[in-house]
Design an enzyme around this catalytic site. Sequence first.
Site, short mmCIF file in Angstrom:
data_model
loop_
_atom_site.label_atom_id
_atom_site.label_comp_id
_atom_site.label_asym_id
_atom_site.label_seq_id
_atom_site.Cartn_x
_atom_site.Cartn_y
_atom_site.Cartn_z
N TYR A 284 19.13 16.06 -23.75
CA TYR A 284 18.14 15.63 -24.61
C TYR A 284 17.14 16.22 -23.41
O TYR A 284 16.46 15.25 -21.78
CB TYR A 284 17.84 14.68 -25.09
CG TYR A 284 18.73 13.88 -26.27
CD1 TYR A 284 19.71 15.10 -26.74
CD2 TYR A 284 18.85 12.73 -26.88
CE1 TYR A 284 20.41 14.24 -28.21
CE2 TYR A 284 19.82 12.40 -27.24
CZ TYR A 284 20.51 13.20 -28.81
OH TYR A 284 21.57 12.85 -29.53
N TRP B 108 16.41 12.25 -29.95
CA TRP B 108 16.79 13.87 -29.66
C TRP B 108 15.06 14.29 -30.16
O TRP B 108 14.11 14.33 -30.54
CB TRP B 108 17.36 14.13 -30.61
CG TRP B 108 18.29 15.64 -30.39
CD1 TRP B 108 18.29 16.04 -29.67
CD2 TRP B 108 18.52 16.44 -31.41
NE1 TRP B 108 18.57 17.59 -29.54
CE2 TRP B 108 19.41 17.35 -30.60
CE3 TRP B 108 18.69 15.86 -32.66
CZ2 TRP B 108 19.90 18.44 -31.38
CZ3 TRP B 108 19.77 17.15 -33.41
CH2 TRP B 108 20.12 18.09 -32.61
N GLN C 217 29.42 7.64 -32.25
CA GLN C 217 28.68 7.93 -33.69
C GLN C 217 28.15 9.44 -33.93
O GLN C 217 29.31 9.99 -33.58
CB GLN C 217 27.49 8.45 -32.45
CG GLN C 217 26.19 8.89 -33.02
CD GLN C 217 25.30 8.52 -31.35
OE1 GLN C 217 24.51 9.48 -31.46
NE2 GLN C 217 24.59 7.14 -31.30
P1 NAP Z 1 17.00 11.79 -38.38
O1 NAP Z 1 16.58 10.20 -37.46
O2 NAP Z 1 17.12 12.11 -39.44
O3 NAP Z 1 15.20 12.23 -38.34
C1 NAP Z 1 14.04 12.60 -37.44
C2 NAP Z 1 13.32 13.71 -38.21
O4 NAP Z 1 12.62 12.64 -39.45
C3 NAP Z 1 11.78 13.11 -37.24
O5 NAP Z 1 11.13 13.76 -37.53
C4 NAP Z 1 10.85 11.90 -37.67
O6 NAP Z 1 8.92 12.44 -37.72
C5 NAP Z 1 11.09 11.76 -39.01
N1 NAP Z 1 11.34 10.66 -39.49
C6 NAP Z 1 11.24 9.10 -39.21
N2 NAP Z 1 11.42 8.51 -39.68
C7 NAP Z 1 10.67 8.37 -40.85
C8 NAP Z 1 9.32 8.65 -42.03
N3 NAP Z 1 10.40 6.97 -41.98
N4 NAP Z 1 9.25 9.07 -42.91
C9 NAP Z 1 8.91 10.21 -42.51
N5 NAP Z 1 9.85 10.99 -41.82
C10 NAP Z 1 10.60 9.85 -40.82
O7 NAP Z 1 16.96 12.96 -36.96
P2 NAP Z 1 17.90 13.38 -35.56
O8 NAP Z 1 16.91 12.93 -34.65
O9 NAP Z 1 18.73 14.01 -35.14
O10 NAP Z 1 18.65 11.95 -35.28
C11 NAP Z 1 18.69 10.62 -35.01
C12 NAP Z 1 18.50 10.15 -34.01
O11 NAP Z 1 20.32 10.30 -33.94
C13 NAP Z 1 18.47 11.46 -32.15
O12 NAP Z 1 17.36 11.38 -32.66
C14 NAP Z 1 19.80 10.76 -30.93
O13 NAP Z 1 19.23 10.00 -30.63
C15 NAP Z 1 20.89 11.03 -32.43
N6 NAP Z 1 21.76 12.25 -32.44
C16 NAP Z 1 22.41 12.86 -31.93
C17 NAP Z 1 23.39 13.22 -31.98
C18 NAP Z 1 24.78 13.52 -31.42
O14 NAP Z 1 25.47 14.23 -31.49
N7 NAP Z 1 25.67 12.16 -31.42
C19 NAP Z 1 23.41 14.36 -32.68
C20 NAP Z 1 21.54 13.98 -33.44
C21 NAP Z 1 20.92 13.22 -33.46
P3 NAP Z 1 8.70 11.52 -36.26
O15 NAP Z 1 9.23 11.75 -35.32
O16 NAP Z 1 7.71 12.58 -36.58
O17 NAP Z 1 8.06 10.32 -37.05
#
Ligand code: NAP
Length: 283
Positions: free
Chosen positions: A59, A26, A169
């Site tokens: 996305y 995302w 999910q």
């Molecule tokens: P997340 O994975 O909780 O957080 C992503 C953030 O955390 C990014 O800014 C990333 O930074 C940072 N991060 C990741 N690993 C890290 C680490 N080891 N240390 C420090 N910071 C770290 O949030 P999300 O993107 O919302 O959720 C994950 C995925 O779930 C999405 O990308 C998407 O594919 C899916 N999603 C689905 C829905 C739905 O409605 N079905 C909704 C939301 C999300 P960097 O990018 O700089 O590494």
Amino acid sequence: MGPTPGVRTVPLPSGEHVPVLGQGTWGWAQDPARRASEKESLLLGLDLGLTLVDTAEMYGQGAAEELLGETLSGRRDEAFLVSKVLPYNASRTETADACERSLKRLRTDRIDLYLLHWRGSVPLEETIAAFEELRQAGKIRHWGVSNFDPADLRDLAEVTGGDAMATNQVLYNLTRRGIEYDLLPGCQGRGVPVMAYSPVEQGRLLSAPALETVAHRRRATPAQVALAWVLRRSDMIAIPRAGRPDHVRENHAALALDLTDDDLTDLDEAFPPARGPVPLEML
Ligand code: NAP
């Protein structure tokens, strides 16, 4: 195709195993300055066995799928691709068109797991019938849902073919524990693994003092503790988004972190579980 040895897997209801730790996308393909790092992260994740890759037509209005198609060319068969149809595209006829567009952007002939992004106004019967047709045509291999609460899941169970759902999910992390009360036991009872999105609360969770304390004690990072906590359950898949290779390596290493009873007690104190039903939260 199969996950690299070393990454724990969980069976889908079909019996096919997928890695418990995947990669989210995302917000990718939005910033040209980050594009190379996103692509490098994705490929490093594949090398490390984080082969489940989550995306959606929503996305970047298809840009994230395009980035995956471009990056995975030549390595498509190593990945287990998850994408999602928007609810307003999920009618009997439009679902197939949306799927074709996603396939084209992803430069592939099949999506491994196709999800309804959230429940909209299209009757579930229509979407499930469309999913089943796509499955029979080989365009998708499994289907599932996203952001379905227990009432939505009950409705789905009433629909012909609704029991073929491969996953739900949903938002799940230390600060979003509502699903433990009713949704998780329901999915567990049906043998359906849950896919936890935003497992580090989009980064906001990582400076929580309790997380830092446990991380310090375990010589780990807060992100690793947050991921190990989600993955303490054997029926859970986590899909953190990491657009930096060092974050991918760090997240992968979280698979080796087994939280102790003391760790879990400290985390429960700081992030208490729900004591009753909580409306399903979404991001
Ligand atoms: P997340 O994975 O909780 O957080 C992503 C953030 O955390 C990014 O800014 C990333 O930074 C940072 N991060 C990741 N690993 C890290 C680490 N080891 N240390 C420090 N910071 C770290 O949030 P999300 O993107 O919302 O959720 C994950 C995925 O779930 C999405 O990308 C998407 O594919 C899916 N999603 C689905 C829905 C739905 O409605 N079905 C909704 C939301 C999300 P960097 O990018 O700089 O590494």
